[in-house]
Design an enzyme around this catalytic site. Sequence first.
Site, PDB file in Angstrom:
ATOM      1  N   GLU A  70      -0.223   3.443  10.082  1.00  0.00           N
ATOM      2  CA  GLU A  70      -1.654   3.469   9.718  1.00  0.00           C
ATOM      3  C   GLU A  70      -2.379   4.576  10.485  1.00  0.00           C
ATOM      4  O   GLU A  70      -3.546   4.443  10.865  1.00  0.00           O
ATOM      5  CB  GLU A  70      -2.303   2.099   9.889  1.00  0.00           C
ATOM      6  CG  GLU A  70      -1.686   1.115   8.895  1.00  0.00           C
ATOM      7  CD  GLU A  70      -2.480  -0.131   8.650  1.00  0.00           C
ATOM      8  OE1 GLU A  70      -3.711  -0.096   8.841  1.00  0.00           O
ATOM      9  OE2 GLU A  70      -1.877  -1.136   8.249  1.00  0.00           O
ATOM     10  N   GLU A 130       4.127   9.851   1.848  1.00  0.00           N
ATOM     11  CA  GLU A 130       5.244  10.534   1.181  1.00  0.00           C
ATOM     12  C   GLU A 130       5.987  11.363   2.228  1.00  0.00           C
ATOM     13  O   GLU A 130       5.479  11.539   3.348  1.00  0.00           O
ATOM     14  CB  GLU A 130       4.702  11.478   0.091  1.00  0.00           C
ATOM     15  CG  GLU A 130       3.967  10.749  -1.006  1.00  0.00           C
ATOM     16  CD  GLU A 130       3.405  11.692  -2.074  1.00  0.00           C
ATOM     17  OE1 GLU A 130       3.642  12.914  -1.978  1.00  0.00           O
ATOM     18  OE2 GLU A 130       2.732  11.182  -2.973  1.00  0.00           O
ATOM     19  N   PHE A 182       0.868  -1.189   0.000  1.00  0.00           N
ATOM     20  CA  PHE A 182       0.000   0.000   0.000  1.00  0.00           C
ATOM     21  C   PHE A 182       0.897   1.229   0.000  1.00  0.00           C
ATOM     22  O   PHE A 182       1.713   1.397   0.918  1.00  0.00           O
ATOM     23  CB  PHE A 182      -0.852  -0.052   1.273  1.00  0.00           C
ATOM     24  CG  PHE A 182      -1.786   1.098   1.502  1.00  0.00           C
ATOM     25  CD1 PHE A 182      -2.985   1.195   0.794  1.00  0.00           C
ATOM     26  CD2 PHE A 182      -1.510   2.057   2.469  1.00  0.00           C
ATOM     27  CE1 PHE A 182      -3.883   2.229   1.049  1.00  0.00           C
ATOM     28  CE2 PHE A 182      -2.399   3.101   2.734  1.00  0.00           C
ATOM     29  CZ  PHE A 182      -3.589   3.178   2.016  1.00  0.00           C
ATOM     30  N   GLN A 221      10.685  -4.621  32.275  1.00  0.00           N
ATOM     31  CA  GLN A 221      10.936  -4.268  33.682  1.00  0.00           C
ATOM     32  C   GLN A 221      10.943  -5.518  34.578  1.00  0.00           C
ATOM     33  O   GLN A 221      11.784  -5.664  35.453  1.00  0.00           O
ATOM     34  CB  GLN A 221       9.851  -3.275  34.154  1.00  0.00           C
ATOM     35  CG  GLN A 221      10.152  -2.624  35.485  1.00  0.00           C
ATOM     36  CD  GLN A 221      11.379  -1.712  35.427  1.00  0.00           C
ATOM     37  OE1 GLN A 221      11.785  -1.266  34.357  1.00  0.00           O
ATOM     38  NE2 GLN A 221      11.990  -1.471  36.567  1.00  0.00           N
ATOM     39  N   GLN A 254       4.003  -8.719  45.640  1.00  0.00           N
ATOM     40  CA  GLN A 254       2.755  -8.116  45.166  1.00  0.00           C
ATOM     41  C   GLN A 254       3.005  -7.096  44.043  1.00  0.00           C
ATOM     42  O   GLN A 254       2.200  -6.954  43.125  1.00  0.00           O
ATOM     43  CB  GLN A 254       2.064  -7.438  46.345  1.00  0.00           C
ATOM     44  CG  GLN A 254       0.571  -7.378  46.162  1.00  0.00           C
ATOM     45  CD  GLN A 254      -0.139  -6.823  47.377  1.00  0.00           C
ATOM     46  OE1 GLN A 254       0.320  -5.850  47.996  1.00  0.00           O
ATOM     47  NE2 GLN A 254      -1.230  -7.432  47.737  1.00  0.00           N
TER      48      GLN A 254
HETATM   49  N1  COS Z   1     -14.359   6.913   4.838  1.00  0.00           N
HETATM   50  C1  COS Z   1     -14.798   7.509   3.698  1.00  0.00           C
HETATM   51  N2  COS Z   1     -14.565   8.805   3.416  1.00  0.00           N
HETATM   52  C2  COS Z   1     -13.869   9.522   4.312  1.00  0.00           C
HETATM   53  C3  COS Z   1     -13.387   8.973   5.521  1.00  0.00           C
HETATM   54  C4  COS Z   1     -13.667   7.625   5.764  1.00  0.00           C
HETATM   55  N3  COS Z   1     -13.242   7.026   6.883  1.00  0.00           N
HETATM   56  N4  COS Z   1     -12.733   9.922   6.200  1.00  0.00           N
HETATM   57  C5  COS Z   1     -12.795  11.040   5.471  1.00  0.00           C
HETATM   58  N5  COS Z   1     -13.488  10.802   4.329  1.00  0.00           N
HETATM   59  C6  COS Z   1     -13.808  11.749   3.274  1.00  0.00           C
HETATM   60  C7  COS Z   1     -14.603  12.917   3.861  1.00  0.00           C
HETATM   61  O1  COS Z   1     -15.986  12.643   3.860  1.00  0.00           O
HETATM   62  C8  COS Z   1     -14.250  14.033   2.922  1.00  0.00           C
HETATM   63  O2  COS Z   1     -15.045  13.893   1.738  1.00  0.00           O
HETATM   64  P1  COS Z   1     -15.497  15.162   0.839  1.00  0.00           P
HETATM   65  O3  COS Z   1     -14.247  15.614   0.176  1.00  0.00           O
HETATM   66  O4  COS Z   1     -16.479  14.591  -0.116  1.00  0.00           O
HETATM   67  O5  COS Z   1     -16.057  16.161   1.810  1.00  0.00           O
HETATM   68  C9  COS Z   1     -12.805  13.756   2.556  1.00  0.00           C
HETATM   69  O6  COS Z   1     -12.601  12.357   2.780  1.00  0.00           O
HETATM   70  C10 COS Z   1     -11.817  14.564   3.361  1.00  0.00           C
HETATM   71  O7  COS Z   1     -12.079  14.298   4.729  1.00  0.00           O
HETATM   72  P2  COS Z   1     -11.482  15.196   5.906  1.00  0.00           P
HETATM   73  O8  COS Z   1     -11.779  16.638   5.615  1.00  0.00           O
HETATM   74  O9  COS Z   1     -11.928  14.625   7.213  1.00  0.00           O
HETATM   75  O10 COS Z   1      -9.934  14.935   5.694  1.00  0.00           O
HETATM   76  P3  COS Z   1      -8.657  15.533   6.434  1.00  0.00           P
HETATM   77  O11 COS Z   1      -7.724  16.046   5.414  1.00  0.00           O
HETATM   78  O12 COS Z   1      -9.077  16.445   7.551  1.00  0.00           O
HETATM   79  O13 COS Z   1      -7.944  14.223   7.039  1.00  0.00           O
HETATM   80  C11 COS Z   1      -7.549  12.405   8.495  1.00  0.00           C
HETATM   81  C12 COS Z   1      -8.553  13.335   7.813  1.00  0.00           C
HETATM   82  C13 COS Z   1      -6.612  13.115   9.433  1.00  0.00           C
HETATM   83  C14 COS Z   1      -8.422  11.446   9.275  1.00  0.00           C
HETATM   84  C15 COS Z   1      -6.732  11.642   7.414  1.00  0.00           C
HETATM   85  O14 COS Z   1      -5.859  12.500   6.749  1.00  0.00           O
HETATM   86  C16 COS Z   1      -5.950  10.482   7.987  1.00  0.00           C
HETATM   87  O15 COS Z   1      -6.495   9.412   8.241  1.00  0.00           O
HETATM   88  N6  COS Z   1      -4.640  10.663   8.184  1.00  0.00           N
HETATM   89  C17 COS Z   1      -3.762   9.601   8.626  1.00  0.00           C
HETATM   90  C18 COS Z   1      -3.250   8.907   7.432  1.00  0.00           C
HETATM   91  C19 COS Z   1      -2.593   7.634   7.770  1.00  0.00           C
HETATM   92  O16 COS Z   1      -3.169   6.777   8.411  1.00  0.00           O
HETATM   93  N7  COS Z   1      -1.364   7.500   7.267  1.00  0.00           N
HETATM   94  C20 COS Z   1      -0.645   6.281   7.388  1.00  0.00           C
HETATM   95  C21 COS Z   1      -0.454   5.750   6.021  1.00  0.00           C
HETATM   96  S1  COS Z   1      -0.504   4.048   5.884  1.00  0.00           S
HETATM   97  S2  COS Z   1       0.923   3.315   6.955  1.00  0.00           S
END
Ligand code: COS
Length: 382
Positions: free
Chosen positions: A363, A126, A122, A336, A278
């Site tokens: 994740e 970046e 996956f 520990q 304990q």
């Molecule tokens: N399922 C479906 N759609 C989703 C969703 C979900 N769980 N979460 C968000 N969306 C959609 C929202 O509905 C929104 O849609 P619209 O553009 O139609 O309004 C869009 O995605 C953007 O959502 P949001 O504004 O909440 O996004 P943000 O940029 O604020 O980011 C987080 C949200 C922080 C939750 C996201 O960036 C995240 O999960 N970050 C962590 C990433 C991660 O896990 N990285 C590790 C990589 S893999 S090791």
Amino acid sequence: MEYFLTEEQQEIKEIARKIAEEKIKPVRAKYDEESAFPWEIVEVFKQTDLFAVLVPEEYDGISGKVMDIAIITEELSRVCGGIGLSLGGTGLGMYPILISGSEEQKQKYLPLIANGQKLAAFALTEANAGSDAGGLESVALKDGDDYILNGTKQWITNGGEADIYTVFALTDKSKGARGASCFIVEKGTAGFSFGKKEDKMGIRGSVTRELIFEDCRIPQENLIGREGNGFMIAMKTLDKSRPMVAAQAIGIAQGAYEEAARYSRQRIQFGKPISANQGVQFMLADMATQIEAARALVYCTARMMDSGVKRYAKESAMCKLFASDMAMKVTVDAVQILGGYGYMKEYPVEKMMRDAKITQIYEGTNQIQRSVIASNLLKEFK
Ligand code: COS
């Protein structure tokens, strides 16, 4: 605790435990030391059909159920948090295809994953797009019927070893995250190469590499879903896979707790086993209680997801948050209890402590999990 596993679940649990004990335990220290990819164990997973558990029956798999995958992940991680990631990373890499791929894409790729012929990875993260997953800079611009992909992906589990990559890039830079799309890119495609292999603190039995795309031509049929759907696909993928990180954390914690409990009965100080104190008993009691609480949360969420419920972002994030924080605490306490021995590489608990740390980070960091939980729960009080 009785979780009323089905006969099949009991069976896969036993198979995974046997593999972990007989095949992984003897080599875990070697892979931790060398930080190499465990192809010999991948071969065992393949022969015992563990990859097939990732994939639903209609695509030549045998399950695809979150609960089944959680059981396997937990058992493998109980012995080594890193080596099982060849399987876990493949599950994560194939989810975009399973969740949003066309029937043709599913028929083409999922059977190859089910029979262990091809591993997946996956590729979202970046250098400047970690927690802010929408901040992608990779671009895939239309050129006739194809896309030309340019960019670099960082910290990709199974990078360089997998054959199938689900890669996120902007097809419309002006729209930011809403201009992101997801592509299937096969190893060997011209313009796709691998950068440095990371030297990590833990999960060293898993390989993490950079992916480099330079004018890499991707055919239109490798686009997953529609243009602009990439961010949503990434979020749905993470919702589905976060309970597996939780299961990994539970497995690591379980392994460390067992080592600590056993050691406490054998280690004699002041003329009695340290388990007679304990202070040590309370640590073990807290470990066991916290592990069980995390397991109950994850199994309940997994069953909910398998029942066909469509929205589980909040519960999935709760699983990862709770189980990974628990695993960090339990593994630190295990070190520990073993004292000076716990700090030495001769005993497995220091590795377990190093392996546990990543579960609070990847994740989505646990700070991100809290944001996901909060934003979802607040919707319930509108
Ligand atoms: N399922 C479906 N759609 C989703 C969703 C979900 N769980 N979460 C968000 N969306 C959609 C929202 O509905 C929104 O849609 P619209 O553009 O139609 O309004 C869009 O995605 C953007 O959502 P949001 O504004 O909440 O996004 P943000 O940029 O604020 O980011 C987080 C949200 C922080 C939750 C996201 O960036 C995240 O999960 N970050 C962590 C990433 C991660 O896990 N990285 C590790 C990589 S893999 S090791």
